[in-house]
Design a protein around this motif. Structure first.
Motif, mmCIF file in Angstrom:
data_model
loop_
_atom_site.group_PDB
_atom_site.id
_atom_site.type_symbol
_atom_site.label_atom_id
_atom_site.label_comp_id
_atom_site.label_asym_id
_atom_site.label_seq_id
_atom_site.Cartn_x
_atom_site.Cartn_y
_atom_site.Cartn_z
ATOM 1 N N PHE A 69 -5.616 9.736 -8.012
ATOM 2 C CA PHE A 69 -6.166 8.376 -8.141
ATOM 3 C C PHE A 69 -7.632 8.421 -8.541
ATOM 4 C CE2 PHE A 69 -3.037 6.722 -4.715
ATOM 5 C CZ PHE A 69 -2.050 6.637 -5.662
ATOM 6 N N ARG A 70 -8.368 9.336 -7.910
ATOM 7 C CA ARG A 70 -9.810 9.424 -8.158
ATOM 8 C C ARG A 70 -10.080 9.797 -9.616
ATOM 9 N NH1 ARG A 70 -11.098 13.372 -4.459
ATOM 10 N NH2 ARG A 70 -10.325 12.094 -2.746
ATOM 11 N N ARG A 94 0.836 -1.205 0.000
ATOM 12 C CA ARG A 94 0.000 0.000 0.000
ATOM 13 C C ARG A 94 0.869 1.252 0.000
ATOM 14 N NH1 ARG A 94 -3.104 -1.407 4.102
ATOM 15 N NH2 ARG A 94 -4.550 -2.546 2.800
ATOM 16 N N ARG A 148 -9.065 6.935 -11.881
ATOM 17 C CA ARG A 148 -9.984 5.805 -11.760
ATOM 18 C C ARG A 148 -11.300 6.064 -12.490
ATOM 19 N NH1 ARG A 148 -11.828 4.177 -5.755
ATOM 20 N NH2 ARG A 148 -13.025 2.307 -6.219
ATOM 21 N N GLU A 149 -11.826 7.260 -12.327
ATOM 22 C CA GLU A 149 -13.102 7.587 -12.972
ATOM 23 C C GLU A 149 -13.007 7.449 -14.484
ATOM 24 O OE1 GLU A 149 -14.775 11.456 -11.977
ATOM 25 O OE2 GLU A 149 -14.874 10.768 -9.881
ATOM 26 N N PHE A 171 -3.700 5.639 -12.777
ATOM 27 C CA PHE A 171 -4.667 4.941 -11.920
ATOM 28 C C PHE A 171 -4.085 3.641 -11.380
ATOM 29 C CE2 PHE A 171 -5.964 1.678 -14.995
ATOM 30 C CZ PHE A 171 -5.643 2.267 -16.212
ATOM 31 N N LEU A 172 -4.833 3.047 -10.468
ATOM 32 C CA LEU A 172 -4.409 1.788 -9.876
ATOM 33 C C LEU A 172 -5.240 0.660 -10.489
ATOM 34 C CD1 LEU A 172 -4.232 2.885 -6.108
ATOM 35 C CD2 LEU A 172 -2.579 3.254 -7.961
ATOM 36 N N GLN A 182 -12.456 3.749 -15.434
ATOM 37 C CA GLN A 182 -13.656 2.920 -15.248
ATOM 38 C C GLN A 182 -14.671 3.155 -16.365
ATOM 39 O OE1 GLN A 182 -14.068 0.506 -12.425
ATOM 40 N NE2 GLN A 182 -15.194 -0.100 -14.249
ATOM 41 N N SER A 234 -6.073 -2.207 -9.406
ATOM 42 C CA SER A 234 -7.050 -2.848 -8.516
ATOM 43 C C SER A 234 -8.290 -1.983 -8.305
ATOM 44 C CB SER A 234 -6.415 -3.154 -7.159
ATOM 45 O OG SER A 234 -6.038 -1.940 -6.532
ATOM 46 N N GLN A 235 -8.221 -0.707 -8.670
ATOM 47 C CA GLN A 235 -9.368 0.177 -8.440
ATOM 48 C C GLN A 235 -10.347 0.192 -9.614
ATOM 49 O OE1 GLN A 235 -8.178 4.097 -7.116
ATOM 50 N NE2 GLN A 235 -7.982 3.361 -5.021
ATOM 51 N N VAL A 236 -9.994 -0.474 -10.690
ATOM 52 C CA VAL A 236 -10.890 -0.457 -11.843
ATOM 53 C C VAL A 236 -11.464 -1.858 -12.053
ATOM 54 C CG1 VAL A 236 -11.078 0.005 -14.312
ATOM 55 C CG2 VAL A 236 -9.539 1.382 -12.905
#
Ligand code: TRP
Length: 333
Positions: A306-307, A58, A310-311, A81-82, A314, A84-86
């Motif tokens: 990150f946000r 982390r 990710r958005e 982005f990460l 995604q 694992s977050q998508v």
């Protein structure tokens, strides 16, 4: 986005980036920021194929992103982005794995090397590693993937899988090309100039981290292995140590190796040469280290990067997955 070609690459979240990463890879990516639609992600799902400590993973992930940004991957000009977050990477991996022959995965160099070392207890995630990588790439319709030598074979598998899917169902995926950047500097270990500078190096004096202090950089360069004879010449076979320092100097001072040799050829011994090389590296690294410190200390900023990444990711992933689900025959409402 605006008809630009898509460039995508993934990075394992190692704790520390070094001069080899900066001069070999990151500088090339940076040159693509404006001409391409650039997507960069941290491959944290790939990272757990090897034993790891959760808290460290982390922390390394956040640190690593801060270092990439400090090295010039400006989030205003690319998406970070990460993995694992998508939602979509592992979903697509499953579907692709149903088209991928086991034999092809068992023949991968990385898999063979690891299974030779570890044997039967090797986790099956390592066998599927290239399929996850294919999913990472195909999910976003990447046109170009900048990868190092060690990942070329995985990109070949990605191309095979894309073609197989397209032939089995119908034209869906872009078949990605490897992107070979401008010949980046090949930065070798300061302690063993016959091997590449690497994070797994046992002797930490062999590498210069992008967060190293000025003092530490100077010490490491002063301790760098050199060659016999006091002349400063570019000869990678007979003078690998000096040639490595010349290569590094040329890259950080942004001159050609020829110009560097000319500049130093009158110096009769190595000490003043090393001092000038160290100064040039310090001039390059100090602002990166400072920026890294600022970013790493600004949690809110990192979270906002990150946000946003990710958005965007995604949204793209959802679009592709809807298409894929329809093609393979899953019921979609
Ligand atoms: N396997 C790559 C490495 O270790 C990281 C990676 C994961 C990657 N997915 C990717 C690179 C997709 C390019 C494209 O370096």
């Amino acid at each position: 986005m605006s008809g630009k070609k898509i460039v995508l690459t993934g990075m394992q979240p190692t704790g520390k980036l070094h001069l080899g990463n900066l001069l070999g890879a990151i500088n090339n990516w940076r040159r693509m920021l404006d001409g391409y639609d650039c997507l960069f992600f941290l491959a944290d799902q790939h990272a757990i194929t090897m034993p790891h400590i959760p808290a460290e993973l982390r922390k390394n992930t956040a640190d690593c992103v801060a270092q990439y940004i400090a090295c010039g991957l400006d989030p205003a000009r690319c998406k970070i982005f990460l993995q694992s977050q998508v939602i979509g990477h592992t979903e697509l991996m499953w579907i692709l794995s149903c088209l991928t022959p086991i034999g092809q995965l068992e023949r991968m160099t990385q898999f063979k090397d690891k299974s030779k070392k570890i044997g039967e207890s090797l986790c099956s995630g390592l066998l599927f590693y290239p399929v996850l990588m294919a999913a990472d790439i195909l999910l976003y319709g990447a046109d170009f993937v900048p990868v190092g030598e060690d990942q070329k074979q995985h990109l070949e598998v990605t191309r095979d899988i894309a073609q197989k899917f397209n032939n089995t169902y119908s034209e869906t995926f872009t078949v990605p090309e490897p992107h070979i950047g401008q010949a980046g500097a090949r930065v070798m270990s300061l302690q063993n100039p016959l091997a590449k500078m690497s994070k797994s190096e046992k002797n930490q004096n062999g590498l210069i981290g992008v967060a190293d202090s000025d003092d530490l950089i100077r010490k490491k360069i002063a301790a760098a292995v050199t060659d016999s004879g006091g002349t400063i010449e570019f000869d990678e076979v007979n003078k690998p140590g000096i040639s490595n320092l010349l290569n590094i100097y040329a890259a950080v001072a942004e001159v050609s190796v020829g110009e560097a040799v000319e500049q130093f050829s009158s110096l009769g011994n190595y000490a003043p040469f090393k001092r000038i090389v160290a100064d040039a590296i310090v001039a390059k690294i100090a602002p990166i280290r400072e920026k890294y410190g600022e970013i790493a200390g600004d949690r809110e900023y990192l979270l906002s990067v990150f946000r946003a990444g990710r958005e965007d990711a995604q949204r793209r992933a959802n679009k592709m997955m809807a298409k894929v689900y329809r093609k393979v025959g899953f019921v979609i409402e």
